[in-house]
Design an enzyme around this catalytic site. Structure first.
Site, PDB file in Angstrom:
ATOM      1  N   ARG A   1     -49.300 -49.967  -6.858  1.00 40.92           N
ATOM      2  CA  ARG A   1     -48.686 -48.967  -7.739  1.00 40.92           C
ATOM      3  C   ARG A   1     -47.500 -48.272  -7.060  1.00 40.92           C
ATOM      4  O   ARG A   1     -46.453 -48.073  -7.672  1.00 40.92           O
ATOM      5  CB  ARG A   1     -49.743 -47.934  -8.151  1.00 40.92           C
ATOM      6  CG  ARG A   1     -49.215 -46.689  -8.853  1.00 40.92           C
ATOM      7  CD  ARG A   1     -48.735 -46.960 -10.270  1.00 40.92           C
ATOM      8  NE  ARG A   1     -48.155 -45.745 -10.851  1.00 40.92           N
ATOM      9  CZ  ARG A   1     -48.415 -45.294 -12.055  1.00 40.92           C
ATOM     10  NH1 ARG A   1     -49.236 -45.945 -12.857  1.00 40.92           N
ATOM     11  NH2 ARG A   1     -47.849 -44.194 -12.499  1.00 40.92           N
ATOM     12  N   GLU A   2     -47.655 -47.908  -5.812  1.00 42.49           N
ATOM     13  CA  GLU A   2     -46.634 -47.115  -5.123  1.00 42.49           C
ATOM     14  C   GLU A   2     -45.397 -47.925  -4.726  1.00 42.49           C
ATOM     15  O   GLU A   2     -44.296 -47.398  -4.735  1.00 42.49           O
ATOM     16  CB  GLU A   2     -47.226 -46.461  -3.868  1.00 42.49           C
ATOM     17  CG  GLU A   2     -48.272 -45.409  -4.152  1.00 42.49           C
ATOM     18  CD  GLU A   2     -47.691 -44.103  -4.639  1.00 42.49           C
ATOM     19  OE1 GLU A   2     -46.508 -43.817  -4.360  1.00 42.49           O
ATOM     20  OE2 GLU A   2     -48.429 -43.358  -5.303  1.00 42.49           O
ATOM     21  N   SER A   3     -45.595 -49.188  -4.340  1.00 42.59           N
ATOM     22  CA  SER A   3     -44.457 -49.933  -3.781  1.00 42.59           C
ATOM     23  C   SER A   3     -44.404 -51.395  -4.202  1.00 42.59           C
ATOM     24  O   SER A   3     -43.699 -52.187  -3.578  1.00 42.59           O
ATOM     25  CB  SER A   3     -44.501 -49.859  -2.258  1.00 42.59           C
ATOM     26  OG  SER A   3     -45.614 -50.597  -1.766  1.00 42.59           O
TER      27      SER A   3
END
Length: 166
Positions: free
Chosen positions: A73-75
């Protein structure tokens, strides 16, 4: 939460999956759990050393599939990061410790919630802050795109079934 708790719980957490806004980041025209699974599948091959994720997960009592889902999700599993811009194990340890702390704070603030709710609430708190997780029915109210915990949970369920089988 403890190792066995997070491991057993992730598959029981209810989730609506990704919002349309989140899914559009992967050029998907649909939303929901299927979109989250598709995004997780796209990122699975980019997940770096699974042994590190498992080791850090054991250290902090967090299901490795949840850690992988947050990385996704973040990267986009590192795809959005410049190579060498971070210390993978050190940063992963720091972020996982923060997640474990968020879960514990949610557990303290909402002792009447179930283990599944603590986990999902902790994931939302990881993104939006503990003070912004007021009630379970609106857990993502202040998270990015209003779907952070729902998307991470759906991705984690995919990773648990397909990557971290056992």
């Amino acid at each position: 939460m403890g190792n066995s708790c997070a491991s057993e719980v992730i598959m029981k957490v209810d989730t609506t999956g990704a919002s349309k806004k989140t899914a559009l980041q992967y050029n998907l025209t649909y939303k929901g759990v299927n979109a989250s699974h598709q995004m997780a599948q796209a990122d699975a091959a980019r997940l770096y050393d699974l042994r590190i994720i498992k080791r850090v997960g054991r250290e902090f009592g967090i299901e490795p599939a949840v850690i992988a889902a947050i990385i996704s999700r973040e990267s986009r599993a590192g795809n959005l990061l410049q190579e060498g811009a971070w210390n993978r194990e050190g940063d992963l340890r720091q972020c996982t410790e923060r997640l474990a702390d968020c879960i514990e704070q949610i557990k303290f603030r909402h002792p009447d919630w179930s283990k599944a709710h603590w986990l999902k609430g902790g994931i939302a708190a990881y993104n939006a802050g503990v003070a912004n997780v007021h009630d379970y029915d609106h857990v993502d109210e202040y998270t990015d795109h209003g779907d952070y915990s729902n998307d991470v949970v759906a991705r984690a369920q995919y990773f648990k079934k397909k990557v971290f089988k056992s």
